[in-house]
Design an enzyme around this catalytic site. Structure first.
Site, PDB file in Angstrom:
ATOM      1  N   ASP A  51       0.850  -1.193   0.000  1.00 28.11           N
ATOM      2  CA  ASP A  51       0.000   0.000   0.000  1.00 28.11           C
ATOM      3  C   ASP A  51       0.885   1.242   0.000  1.00 28.11           C
ATOM      4  O   ASP A  51       1.592   1.512   0.973  1.00 28.11           O
ATOM      5  CB  ASP A  51      -0.904  -0.025   1.239  1.00 28.11           C
ATOM      6  CG  ASP A  51      -1.782   1.222   1.358  1.00 28.11           C
ATOM      7  OD1 ASP A  51      -1.765   2.059   0.434  1.00 28.11           O
ATOM      8  OD2 ASP A  51      -2.475   1.344   2.380  1.00 28.11           O
ATOM      9  N   GLU A 130      30.639  11.636  -0.769  1.00 23.80           N
ATOM     10  CA  GLU A 130      31.395  11.603   0.480  1.00 23.80           C
ATOM     11  C   GLU A 130      30.512  12.124   1.624  1.00 23.80           C
ATOM     12  O   GLU A 130      30.695  13.255   2.087  1.00 23.80           O
ATOM     13  CB  GLU A 130      32.655  12.466   0.370  1.00 23.80           C
ATOM     14  CG  GLU A 130      33.614  12.038  -0.718  1.00 23.80           C
ATOM     15  CD  GLU A 130      34.802  12.977  -0.866  1.00 23.80           C
ATOM     16  OE1 GLU A 130      35.872  12.503  -1.245  1.00 23.80           O
ATOM     17  OE2 GLU A 130      34.648  14.197  -0.589  1.00 23.80           O
ATOM     18  N   GLU A 132      29.378  12.975   5.150  1.00 24.84           N
ATOM     19  CA  GLU A 132      29.914  13.093   6.508  1.00 24.84           C
ATOM     20  C   GLU A 132      28.778  12.880   7.515  1.00 24.84           C
ATOM     21  O   GLU A 132      27.608  13.048   7.193  1.00 24.84           O
ATOM     22  CB  GLU A 132      30.562  14.466   6.698  1.00 24.84           C
ATOM     23  CG  GLU A 132      31.746  14.691   5.765  1.00 24.84           C
ATOM     24  CD  GLU A 132      32.193  16.147   5.679  1.00 24.84           C
ATOM     25  OE1 GLU A 132      33.348  16.374   5.277  1.00 24.84           O
ATOM     26  OE2 GLU A 132      31.387  17.042   5.995  1.00 24.84           O
ATOM     27  N   GLU A 213      36.481  13.623  11.095  1.00 22.12           N
ATOM     28  CA  GLU A 213      36.398  14.849  10.300  1.00 22.12           C
ATOM     29  C   GLU A 213      36.708  16.082  11.163  1.00 22.12           C
ATOM     30  O   GLU A 213      37.041  15.964  12.335  1.00 22.12           O
ATOM     31  CB  GLU A 213      35.017  14.973   9.641  1.00 22.12           C
ATOM     32  CG  GLU A 213      34.996  14.559   8.160  1.00 22.12           C
ATOM     33  CD  GLU A 213      35.866  15.434   7.270  1.00 22.12           C
ATOM     34  OE1 GLU A 213      36.266  16.543   7.706  1.00 22.12           O
ATOM     35  OE2 GLU A 213      36.155  15.031   6.138  1.00 22.12           O
ATOM     36  N   GLU A 221      33.913  10.457   8.672  1.00 24.46           N
ATOM     37  CA  GLU A 221      33.651  10.154   7.264  1.00 24.46           C
ATOM     38  C   GLU A 221      34.194   8.768   6.946  1.00 24.46           C
ATOM     39  O   GLU A 221      35.267   8.388   7.441  1.00 24.46           O
ATOM     40  CB  GLU A 221      34.301  11.186   6.339  1.00 24.46           C
ATOM     41  CG  GLU A 221      34.012  10.941   4.867  1.00 24.46           C
ATOM     42  CD  GLU A 221      34.641  11.985   3.959  1.00 24.46           C
ATOM     43  OE1 GLU A 221      35.166  11.583   2.899  1.00 24.46           O
ATOM     44  OE2 GLU A 221      34.617  13.182   4.290  1.00 24.46           O
ATOM     45  N   HIS A 270      30.105  15.861  -0.511  1.00 20.09           N
ATOM     46  CA  HIS A 270      30.728  16.198  -1.783  1.00 20.09           C
ATOM     47  C   HIS A 270      30.461  15.063  -2.764  1.00 20.09           C
ATOM     48  O   HIS A 270      30.557  13.889  -2.400  1.00 20.09           O
ATOM     49  CB  HIS A 270      32.236  16.403  -1.621  1.00 20.09           C
ATOM     50  CG  HIS A 270      32.583  17.424  -0.570  1.00 20.09           C
ATOM     51  ND1 HIS A 270      33.794  17.440   0.093  1.00 20.09           N
ATOM     52  CD2 HIS A 270      31.863  18.445  -0.063  1.00 20.09           C
ATOM     53  CE1 HIS A 270      33.806  18.444   0.955  1.00 20.09           C
ATOM     54  NE2 HIS A 270      32.648  19.068   0.873  1.00 20.09           N
ATOM     55  N   ARG A 340      39.417  24.677  -2.229  1.00 15.77           N
ATOM     56  CA  ARG A 340      38.250  24.094  -1.573  1.00 15.77           C
ATOM     57  C   ARG A 340      37.197  25.132  -1.183  1.00 15.77           C
ATOM     58  O   ARG A 340      36.163  24.780  -0.630  1.00 15.77           O
ATOM     59  CB  ARG A 340      38.696  23.293  -0.342  1.00 15.77           C
ATOM     60  CG  ARG A 340      39.519  22.083  -0.707  1.00 15.77           C
ATOM     61  CD  ARG A 340      40.108  21.349   0.486  1.00 15.77           C
ATOM     62  NE  ARG A 340      41.003  20.285   0.038  1.00 15.77           N
ATOM     63  CZ  ARG A 340      40.627  19.019  -0.169  1.00 15.77           C
ATOM     64  NH1 ARG A 340      39.382  18.673   0.042  1.00 15.77           N
ATOM     65  NH2 ARG A 340      41.494  18.115  -0.570  1.00 15.77           N
ATOM     66  N   GLU A 358      33.946  17.667  -8.758  1.00 17.42           N
ATOM     67  CA  GLU A 358      33.408  17.435  -7.419  1.00 17.42           C
ATOM     68  C   GLU A 358      32.485  18.595  -7.039  1.00 17.42           C
ATOM     69  O   GLU A 358      32.939  19.729  -6.887  1.00 17.42           O
ATOM     70  CB  GLU A 358      34.555  17.322  -6.408  1.00 17.42           C
ATOM     71  CG  GLU A 358      34.109  17.217  -4.955  1.00 17.42           C
ATOM     72  CD  GLU A 358      35.270  17.406  -3.979  1.00 17.42           C
ATOM     73  OE1 GLU A 358      35.064  17.171  -2.776  1.00 17.42           O
ATOM     74  OE2 GLU A 358      36.368  17.800  -4.424  1.00 17.42           O
ATOM     75  N   ARG A 360      30.543  20.440  -4.269  1.00 15.94           N
ATOM     76  CA  ARG A 360      30.789  20.460  -2.829  1.00 15.94           C
ATOM     77  C   ARG A 360      29.614  21.006  -2.015  1.00 15.94           C
ATOM     78  O   ARG A 360      29.640  20.950  -0.793  1.00 15.94           O
ATOM     79  CB  ARG A 360      32.049  21.292  -2.542  1.00 15.94           C
ATOM     80  CG  ARG A 360      33.301  20.673  -3.120  1.00 15.94           C
ATOM     81  CD  ARG A 360      34.532  21.542  -2.931  1.00 15.94           C
ATOM     82  NE  ARG A 360      34.881  21.772  -1.536  1.00 15.94           N
ATOM     83  CZ  ARG A 360      35.555  20.924  -0.772  1.00 15.94           C
ATOM     84  NH1 ARG A 360      35.950  19.754  -1.267  1.00 15.94           N
ATOM     85  NH2 ARG A 360      35.845  21.216   0.475  1.00 15.94           N
TER      86      ARG A 360
END
Length: 469
Positions: A51, A130, A132, A213, A221, A270, A340, A358, A360
């Site tokens: 359902d 990735e 965390e 981390e 992580e 990321h 970064r 990547e 982020r």
């Protein structure tokens, strides 16, 4: 692995139950268990009825019959149940036509992969998230008419230096932003992460790395291998399940909430991405940071649609406690190699086969099926329409002069803004029938309920700011 292999696996492992799992719109796995005596090979062709009317954002009670269609390739033995249980991830299928349900996230992910092939641009999209997460000793909260409160209990927390613990306070713990990544006893969670890694590998998910981390109070992580879009989303759901349950076994609690702690790093997810065709990485080239023109156009599509993507890649009101200017958050819609502070980074790799981009800004509150599918659709739009992202940003974007800072666009600052952007900018998602307008409308309605609930709830900070005025 095919249906015959699964039936053999059931026999060889003396399986007692089969657990059928699927993911709802919000990204939470749901399940139903069948005694092995009630599970036959025909289930892989006929499915199991259920359902769908009780799943938030799905069908009404007037049209609730749905089918769970198990994927034999997803099979693994659950490490937590007392009785030996085999887990199968399922697509949700419409019984009327046998097609993937319009609002089933896994079916959306599969349609995104099919659309990629139909464009002729590529035949495979690889994703490597990735996510965390935090591991706390305990968490408490209350929301009612008398007031609102939340409390995180963590022996590892920087604020626990004066607390009393059984066996004494050891004094070894990370400072704020000091969790990346001293050896034990400062890192108190190595053994728990190791247990998570072993459970992941037993479930067929290759682990590449695990570590503490940046944030204090148990931010961690576990890095797992990249794979194709739908399979990698399956693995992400299994990773979350294993992290939650191993922590529970240790008498602790894990969360993928993006920003549970005030004043320290939040948890991101990321997402590494590349497109391949005929065994060739289409993102490898001779351009900036070894990228091809195709990869740059893909980046251009993500930047163009980033605000609409935010509704899917950052789908919690809490997501925007992390995406705040000047707090080392990837809010600037720019790309860069090794920088970064940009929202899109090009990781350094020696082998062109590993060339990728990547993103982020996504976070682990995202439904991985929807998140990866939406990122792919934005990138494909960039390739199809040759949307160039402009020059790379090799400066520190957290420390620009105001006049330069104002020229770089940013992600959304709230979920309600992101939902409004998604409502306006949705056509790229609907190509090839990947996301339907019906699903997007239902998603916006579901998430607007969360926005409104927070909007009408008085916050403790408001007492701090306004009580004595």
């Amino acid at each position: 692995m095919n249906a015959q292999d699964v039936m053999k696996m059931i026999q060889e492992n003396e399986v007692r139950f089969v657990d059928l799992r699927f993911t709802d719109t919000r990204g939470k796995e749901q399940h139903v268990g069948l005694p092995v005596s009630a599970f036959e090979e025909e289930h892989f062709e006929q499915g199991h009825p259920f359902d769908g009317s009780s799943i938030a954002g799905w069908k009404g009670i007037q049209a609730s019959d749905m089918i769970l269609m198990p994927d034999a390739a997803s099979a693994y033995i659950d490490p937590f149940f007392d009785e030996t249980t085999l887990v199968l991830t399922c697509d949700v299928v419409e019984p009327s036509d046998g097609k993937g349900y319009d609002r089933d996230p896994r079916s959306i992910a599969k349609r995104a992969e099919a659309y990629l092939k139909s464009t002729g641009i590529g035949d495979t999209a690889f994703f490597g998230p990735e996510p965390e997460f935090f591991i706390f000793d305990a968490v408490e909260w209350s929301v009612d008419m008398s007031g609102v409160m939340s409390k995180i209990i963590s022996e590892e927390a920087a604020w626990s230096t004066a607390d009393k613990f059984e066996g004494g306070n050891t004094g070894h713990r990370p400072k704020v932003k000091g969790g990346y990544f001293p050896v034990p006893p400062v890192d108190s969670l190595n053994d728990i992460r190791a247990a998570m890694c072993l459970a992941l590998e037993a479930a067929g998910i290759p682990v590449e790395v695990h570590h503490h981390e940046v944030a204090n109070a148990g931010q961690c992580e576990i890095g797992t291998k990249f794979s194709t879009l739908t399979k990698r989303a399956d693995w992400t759901q299994t990773l979350k399940y294993i992290v939650h349950n191993v922590a529970h076994q240790y008498g602790k609690t894990a969360t993928f909430m993006p920003k549970p702690i005030v004043g320290d790093n939040g948890s991101g997810m990321h997402v590494h991405q590349s497109i391949w065709k005929d065994g060739q990485n289409l993102f490898a080239g001779n351009g900036y940071a070894g990228l091809s023109e195709t990869a740059l156009y893909y980046i251009g599509g993500i930047i163009k649609h980033a605000k609409a993507l935010n509704a899917i890649t950052n789908p919690a009101t809490n997501s925007y406690k992390r995406l705040v200017p000047h707090y080392e958050a990837p809010i600037k819609l720019a790309y860069s190699a090794r920088n970064r502070s940009a929202s899109i980074r090009i990781p350094y790799v020696a082998n062109p086969k590993g060339r990728r981009i990547e993103s982020r800004f996504p976070d682990p509150a995202a439904n991985p099926y929807l998140c990866f599918a939406a990122l792919l659709m934005a990138g494909l739009d960039g390739i199809q329409n040759k949307i160039h992202p402009g020059d790379p940003a090799d400066k520190n974007l957290y420390d620009l002069p105001p006049e330069e800072d104002a020229l770089i666009p940013t992600v959304c600052f709230s979920l309600d803004q992101a939902l409004a952007e998604l409502d306006k900018d949705r056509e790229f998602l609907t190509r090839g029938g990947v996301f339907s307008n019906d699903f997007i409308d239902a998603f916006i309605e579901l998430k607007s309920e969360e926005v409104n609930r927070l909007r009408v709830t008085t916050h403790p900070v408001e007492f701090d700011m306004y009580y004595s005025l």
